[in-house]
Write a protein that holds these residues in place. Structure first.
Motif, PDB file in Angstrom:
ATOM      1  N   VAL A 260       1.149  -1.324   0.386  1.00 43.09           N
ATOM      2  CA  VAL A 260       0.442  -0.441  -0.090  1.00 43.09           C
ATOM      3  C   VAL A 260       1.025   1.428  -0.157  1.00 43.09           C
ATOM      4  O   VAL A 260       0.404   1.891  -0.740  1.00 43.09           O
ATOM      5  CB  VAL A 260      -0.886  -0.149   1.721  1.00 43.09           C
ATOM      6  N   ILE A 261       1.580   1.393   0.470  1.00 39.41           N
ATOM      7  CA  ILE A 261       2.175   2.648   0.935  1.00 39.41           C
ATOM      8  C   ILE A 261       3.535   2.699  -0.802  1.00 39.41           C
ATOM      9  O   ILE A 261       3.693   3.827  -0.773  1.00 39.41           O
ATOM     10  CB  ILE A 261       3.996   2.226   2.471  1.00 39.41           C
ATOM     11  N   ARG A 262       3.795   1.415  -0.422  1.00 36.83           N
ATOM     12  CA  ARG A 262       4.549   1.985  -2.036  1.00 36.83           C
ATOM     13  C   ARG A 262       4.469   2.418  -2.702  1.00 36.83           C
ATOM     14  O   ARG A 262       4.664   3.266  -4.032  1.00 36.83           O
ATOM     15  CB  ARG A 262       5.349   0.146  -2.258  1.00 36.83           C
ATOM     16  N   ARG A 263       2.812   1.990  -3.557  1.00 35.93           N
ATOM     17  CA  ARG A 263       1.907   2.191  -4.673  1.00 35.93           C
ATOM     18  C   ARG A 263       1.514   4.016  -4.001  1.00 35.93           C
ATOM     19  O   ARG A 263       1.385   4.392  -5.131  1.00 35.93           O
ATOM     20  CB  ARG A 263       0.279   1.568  -4.831  1.00 35.93           C
ATOM     21  N   ALA A 264       0.889   4.020  -3.018  1.00 35.15           N
ATOM     22  CA  ALA A 264       0.850   5.567  -2.078  1.00 35.15           C
ATOM     23  C   ALA A 264       1.850   6.504  -3.028  1.00 35.15           C
ATOM     24  O   ALA A 264       1.708   7.108  -3.641  1.00 35.15           O
ATOM     25  CB  ALA A 264       0.314   5.192  -1.142  1.00 35.15           C
ATOM     26  N   VAL A 265       3.222   6.266  -2.565  1.00 34.95           N
ATOM     27  CA  VAL A 265       4.243   7.093  -2.111  1.00 34.95           C
ATOM     28  C   VAL A 265       4.948   7.816  -4.148  1.00 34.95           C
ATOM     29  O   VAL A 265       4.743   8.798  -4.505  1.00 34.95           O
ATOM     30  CB  VAL A 265       5.713   6.496  -1.653  1.00 34.95           C
ATOM     31  N   ALA A 266       4.197   6.794  -4.493  1.00 34.28           N
ATOM     32  CA  ALA A 266       4.880   6.798  -6.076  1.00 34.28           C
ATOM     33  C   ALA A 266       3.786   7.522  -7.064  1.00 34.28           C
ATOM     34  O   ALA A 266       4.169   8.053  -7.526  1.00 34.28           O
ATOM     35  CB  ALA A 266       4.608   4.778  -6.779  1.00 34.28           C
ATOM     36  N   THR A 267       2.931   7.493  -6.530  1.00 35.04           N
ATOM     37  CA  THR A 267       2.139   8.754  -6.306  1.00 35.04           C
ATOM     38  C   THR A 267       2.149  10.231  -6.805  1.00 35.04           C
ATOM     39  O   THR A 267       1.355  11.187  -7.040  1.00 35.04           O
ATOM     40  CB  THR A 267       0.430   8.655  -6.743  1.00 35.04           C
ATOM     41  N   LEU A 268       3.361  10.615  -5.908  1.00 34.68           N
ATOM     42  CA  LEU A 268       3.612  11.738  -5.190  1.00 34.68           C
ATOM     43  C   LEU A 268       4.748  12.898  -5.579  1.00 34.68           C
ATOM     44  O   LEU A 268       5.680  11.952  -5.910  1.00 34.68           O
ATOM     45  CB  LEU A 268       3.744  11.670  -3.238  1.00 34.68           C
ATOM     46  N   SER A 269       4.888  14.122  -5.683  1.00 37.66           N
ATOM     47  CA  SER A 269       6.010  14.294  -5.846  1.00 37.66           C
ATOM     48  C   SER A 269       5.594  15.575  -5.030  1.00 37.66           C
ATOM     49  O   SER A 269       5.051  15.865  -4.655  1.00 37.66           O
ATOM     50  CB  SER A 269       6.097  15.825  -7.493  1.00 37.66           C
ATOM     51  N   ALA A 270       7.590  15.674  -4.712  1.00 39.42           N
ATOM     52  CA  ALA A 270       7.770  16.860  -3.422  1.00 39.42           C
ATOM     53  C   ALA A 270       7.558  18.079  -3.472  1.00 39.42           C
ATOM     54  O   ALA A 270       6.956  18.757  -3.197  1.00 39.42           O
ATOM     55  CB  ALA A 270       8.774  16.531  -2.740  1.00 39.42           C
ATOM     56  N   LYS A 271       7.406  18.245  -4.915  1.00 38.44           N
ATOM     57  CA  LYS A 271       7.280  19.737  -5.347  1.00 38.44           C
ATOM     58  C   LYS A 271       5.453  20.061  -5.521  1.00 38.44           C
ATOM     59  O   LYS A 271       5.664  21.685  -5.617  1.00 38.44           O
ATOM     60  CB  LYS A 271       7.897  19.738  -7.386  1.00 38.44           C
ATOM     61  N   GLU A 272       5.309  19.275  -5.637  1.00 44.83           N
ATOM     62  CA  GLU A 272       3.866  19.261  -5.679  1.00 44.83           C
ATOM     63  C   GLU A 272       3.031  19.246  -4.479  1.00 44.83           C
ATOM     64  O   GLU A 272       1.979  19.658  -3.755  1.00 44.83           O
ATOM     65  CB  GLU A 272       2.983  18.774  -7.548  1.00 44.83           C
ATOM     66  N   LEU A 273       3.391  18.440  -3.457  1.00 43.97           N
ATOM     67  CA  LEU A 273       2.983  17.959  -2.073  1.00 43.97           C
ATOM     68  C   LEU A 273       3.022  19.445  -0.548  1.00 43.97           C
ATOM     69  O   LEU A 273       3.899  19.677  -1.187  1.00 43.97           O
ATOM     70  CB  LEU A 273       3.734  16.916  -1.997  1.00 43.97           C
ATOM     71  N   ARG A 274       1.486  19.528  -0.306  1.00 46.04           N
ATOM     72  CA  ARG A 274       2.006  20.247   0.902  1.00 46.04           C
ATOM     73  C   ARG A 274       1.619  19.687   1.342  1.00 46.04           C
ATOM     74  O   ARG A 274       1.652  19.493   2.289  1.00 46.04           O
ATOM     75  CB  ARG A 274       0.442  21.542   0.347  1.00 46.04           C
ATOM     76  N   GLY A 275       3.121  19.928   2.349  1.00 50.36           N
ATOM     77  CA  GLY A 275       3.212  19.831   4.357  1.00 50.36           C
ATOM     78  C   GLY A 275       4.096  18.500   3.650  1.00 50.36           C
ATOM     79  O   GLY A 275       4.344  18.434   2.228  1.00 50.36           O
ATOM     80  N   THR A 276       4.585  17.817   4.728  1.00 48.59           N
ATOM     81  CA  THR A 276       5.696  16.831   5.040  1.00 48.59           C
ATOM     82  C   THR A 276       4.769  15.282   5.191  1.00 48.59           C
ATOM     83  O   THR A 276       3.586  14.991   5.779  1.00 48.59           O
ATOM     84  CB  THR A 276       6.797  16.378   5.697  1.00 48.59           C
ATOM     85  N   LEU A 277       4.884  14.167   4.301  1.00 54.85           N
ATOM     86  CA  LEU A 277       4.926  13.047   4.235  1.00 54.85           C
ATOM     87  C   LEU A 277       5.981  12.006   4.752  1.00 54.85           C
ATOM     88  O   LEU A 277       6.845  12.049   4.432  1.00 54.85           O
ATOM     89  CB  LEU A 277       3.838  12.175   3.065  1.00 54.85           C
ATOM     90  N   VAL A 278       6.132  10.958   6.183  1.00 53.65           N
ATOM     91  CA  VAL A 278       7.070  10.474   6.462  1.00 53.65           C
ATOM     92  C   VAL A 278       6.595   8.956   6.298  1.00 53.65           C
ATOM     93  O   VAL A 278       5.311   8.622   6.990  1.00 53.65           O
ATOM     94  CB  VAL A 278       7.411  10.402   7.802  1.00 53.65           C
ATOM     95  N   ALA A 279       6.949   8.185   5.352  1.00 58.68           N
ATOM     96  CA  ALA A 279       6.841   6.524   5.003  1.00 58.68           C
ATOM     97  C   ALA A 279       7.811   6.334   5.201  1.00 58.68           C
ATOM     98  O   ALA A 279       8.418   6.665   5.457  1.00 58.68           O
ATOM     99  CB  ALA A 279       6.283   6.748   3.408  1.00 58.68           C
ATOM    100  N   VAL A 280       7.200   4.672   6.270  1.00 57.26           N
ATOM    101  CA  VAL A 280       7.887   4.069   7.044  1.00 57.26           C
ATOM    102  C   VAL A 280       7.008   3.273   6.751  1.00 57.26           C
ATOM    103  O   VAL A 280       5.963   2.320   7.875  1.00 57.26           O
ATOM    104  CB  VAL A 280       8.282   3.875   8.711  1.00 57.26           C
ATOM    105  N   PRO A 281       7.585   1.971   5.857  1.00 57.14           N
ATOM    106  CA  PRO A 281       7.206   0.705   5.223  1.00 57.14           C
ATOM    107  C   PRO A 281       6.793  -0.451   6.023  1.00 57.14           C
ATOM    108  O   PRO A 281       6.735  -1.371   6.071  1.00 57.14           O
ATOM    109  CB  PRO A 281       7.568   0.526   3.706  1.00 57.14           C
ATOM    110  N   VAL A 282       8.112  -0.323   6.954  1.00 56.33           N
ATOM    111  CA  VAL A 282       8.456  -2.310   7.870  1.00 56.33           C
ATOM    112  C   VAL A 282       8.933  -1.223   9.159  1.00 56.33           C
ATOM    113  O   VAL A 282      10.069  -0.421   9.215  1.00 56.33           O
ATOM    114  CB  VAL A 282       9.743  -3.009   7.399  1.00 56.33           C
ATOM    115  N   VAL A 283       8.074  -1.387   9.942  1.00 55.89           N
ATOM    116  CA  VAL A 283       8.662  -0.802  11.678  1.00 55.89           C
ATOM    117  C   VAL A 283       9.358  -1.749  11.706  1.00 55.89           C
ATOM    118  O   VAL A 283      10.442  -1.605  12.831  1.00 55.89           O
ATOM    119  CB  VAL A 283       7.253   0.050  12.243  1.00 55.89           C
ATOM    120  N   ASN A 284       8.318  -2.744  12.211  1.00 57.65           N
ATOM    121  CA  ASN A 284       9.209  -4.215  12.235  1.00 57.65           C
ATOM    122  C   ASN A 284      10.616  -5.067  11.861  1.00 57.65           C
ATOM    123  O   ASN A 284       9.906  -5.908  11.000  1.00 57.65           O
ATOM    124  CB  ASN A 284       8.390  -5.396  13.232  1.00 57.65           C
ATOM    125  N   VAL A 285      11.249  -4.579  11.260  1.00 59.11           N
ATOM    126  CA  VAL A 285      12.364  -5.436  10.615  1.00 59.11           C
ATOM    127  C   VAL A 285      12.618  -6.462  11.030  1.00 59.11           C
ATOM    128  O   VAL A 285      13.602  -7.090   9.715  1.00 59.11           O
ATOM    129  CB  VAL A 285      13.422  -4.048  10.075  1.00 59.11           C
TER     130      VAL A 285
END
Length: 326
Positions: free
Chosen positions: A73-98
């Motif tokens: 889910v995170i891989r696909r969602a993040v792939a649609t986002l651009s830092a140049k167009e995003l308003r604010g900040t997204l911190v994505a952590v796909p694996v917490v329990n590494v």
């Protein structure tokens, strides 16, 4: 004529020992521990720091190491986002329990449940240290969090949001997510959702699918849900209208498991998302020769939001999870 003054550029985002400039994306490794072989284990984080100001949001998956669906889910969602167009900040952590993720294990090597270890401690157990790191570097820097989960081993969940539906802000974002069901859920001690709430964040918990498996429908619902929340927060433009859902999201305040009243081989006659009535037959238990030994009936009316995928059950095992709509 004087030239208009430009607004001050947005400040960089600090995480770990690096800073991410506005309008850029950066992958960061936050050190966790060192293996006995000498290899380092780190928490992988991707920061998308938008050029324009806006909310700071985190999205995470695999707090339990066998919950791989949220990683996709995170891989696909993040792939649609651009830092140049995003308003604010997204911190994505796909694996917490590494460590659990590497071995396909729900828990950490010390058998602790990471989702019962928050907010953690810098000098505690391994689970406690990971929880503390995540709280310090991610949660306490964000206003909103989306925690992605799947059902536990040998169970399947209908896509659903679990959250405090009595909080207007939380309910607004839960409705924006657009999962088929919103379940009012109490906070559990030691959970990421509780620790995030106590840190001042609005937290949604997404439950869907099965452990150690990619299932396209809950993945799609999760990706679209994350993007709808970002749109509701003004971080991305409103999404174009898609196909109408089969039904509007349903809110429920209570749920319970129908449990086996005997031992046998289970044959279920209902699926996720089905409406059931109190007393309705949900399936039956047979012996190894196929002789029916007991029927399974619903103890309440509602919607099937979870079920076991294990064919062999013992008396007392949870079989079908039914939520009662408001």
């Amino acid at each position: 004529m004087s030239t208009p003054r430009r607004g001050r550029p947005r400040e960089s985002f600090a995480i770990g020992n690096v800073r991410v400039r506005a309008g850029s994306t950066k992958e960061v490794e936050l050190p966790i521990t060192r293996l006995v072989t000498g290899g380092d284990v780190s928490l992988p984080v991707r920061v998308i720091h938008g050029r324009e100001p806006g909310p700071t949001v985190w999205v995470n998956a695999a707090v339990h190491g066998d919950e791989v669906l949220g990683v996709e889910v995170i891989r696909r969602a993040v792939a649609t986002l651009s830092a140049k167009e995003l308003r604010g900040t997204l911190v994505a952590v796909p694996v917490v329990n590494v460590l659990g993720f590497m071995t396909g294990d729900r828990y950490l090597p010390d058998r602790r449940d990471l989702n019962r270890s928050f907010p953690g401690s810098a000098r505690g157990s391994l689970a406690s240290r990971i929880a503390h790191l995540f709280m310090t570097e991610v949660v306490r820097k964000c206003e909103v969090g989306i925690d992605l989960h799947t059902a536990s081993d040998r169970r399947a969940n209908l896509p659903q949001i679990r959250a405090d539906l009595d909080d207007p802000r939380t309910r607004e974002l839960a409705e924006a997510f657009g999962a088929p069901l919103m379940l009012h859920a109490k906070l559990r001690d030691g959970s990421l959702r509780q620790a995030g709430r106590e840190a001042g964040a609005t937290v949604l918990l997404y439950e869907a699918g099965e452990a150690l498996r990619f299932d396209e429908h809950p993945i799609t619902v999760g990706v679209e849900g994350v993007r709808r929340v970002l749109a509701a927060l003004g971080m991305i433009d409103p999404l174009p209208p898609g196909p109408a859902p089969e039904r509007a999201p349903v809110a429920a305040r209570s749920s319970g498991w129908v449990r086996a009243r005997g031992t046998g081989i289970l044959h279920l006659e209902v699926g996720l998302g089905e409406q059931v009535e109190a007393g309705q037959r949900l399936g039956g238990l047979s012996d190894t020769f196929g002789r029916r030994v007991r029927l399974v009936h619903a103890d309440r009316a509602g919607i099937v939001i979870g079920l076991t995928t294990a064919p062999i059950v013992n008396a007392g095992d949870a079989l079908v999870h039914v939520a009662t709509p408001d």
